[in-house]
Design a protein around this motif. Structure first.
Motif: not given
Length: 127
Positions: A99-127
């Protein structure tokens, strides 16, 4: 301002940190809006995202300095274990938080944006 290059092995830890933070923020919102059970489910959703990220990292980065074939195999193995773990964890969460699955998904799905944040942290060219 130049950012320092980030080691690939530390990126999953930072992603998991963002996912836990999103889960905690979502749990706070759910606690205010709906109650503690929804907040707990939201916290579990953020924890699932972070846990799956760490599971992938354990498998994907455990073989350092090996040939490229082994490195690619480790990435695929990490993805497979993460997918199997996700199926198990979401099955269990559907059983214990139906009965609380919507609440669970409401934080899991936005948490996937953490992967997009990694694009700001790691640059393969080292710059």
């Amino acid at each position: 301002m130049q950012s320092r290059p980030t080691a690939p092995q530390t990126v999953p830890l930072r992603i998991a940190g963002w996912q836990i933070g999103i889960g905690m923020a979502g749990a706070l919102v759910w606690a205010i809006v709906a109650g503690m059970r929804e907040a707990l489910a939201a916290l579990v959703g953020g924890g699932i995202g972070a846990g799956l990220t760490l599971i992938f990292a354990l498998y994907a980065f455990r073989r350092r300095g090996e040939d490229p074939r082994s490195a690619v195999f480790a990435l695929f193995q990490g993805a497979a274990v993460k997918l199997a773990s996700a199926a198990i964890v979401f099955g269990l969460s559907a059983k214990y938080f139906p009965e609380y699955y919507i609440a669970l998904l409401s934080t899991f799905v936005p948490g996937l944006t953490g992967y997009w944040m990694a694009l700001l942290w790691f640059r393969p060219d080292g710059k």
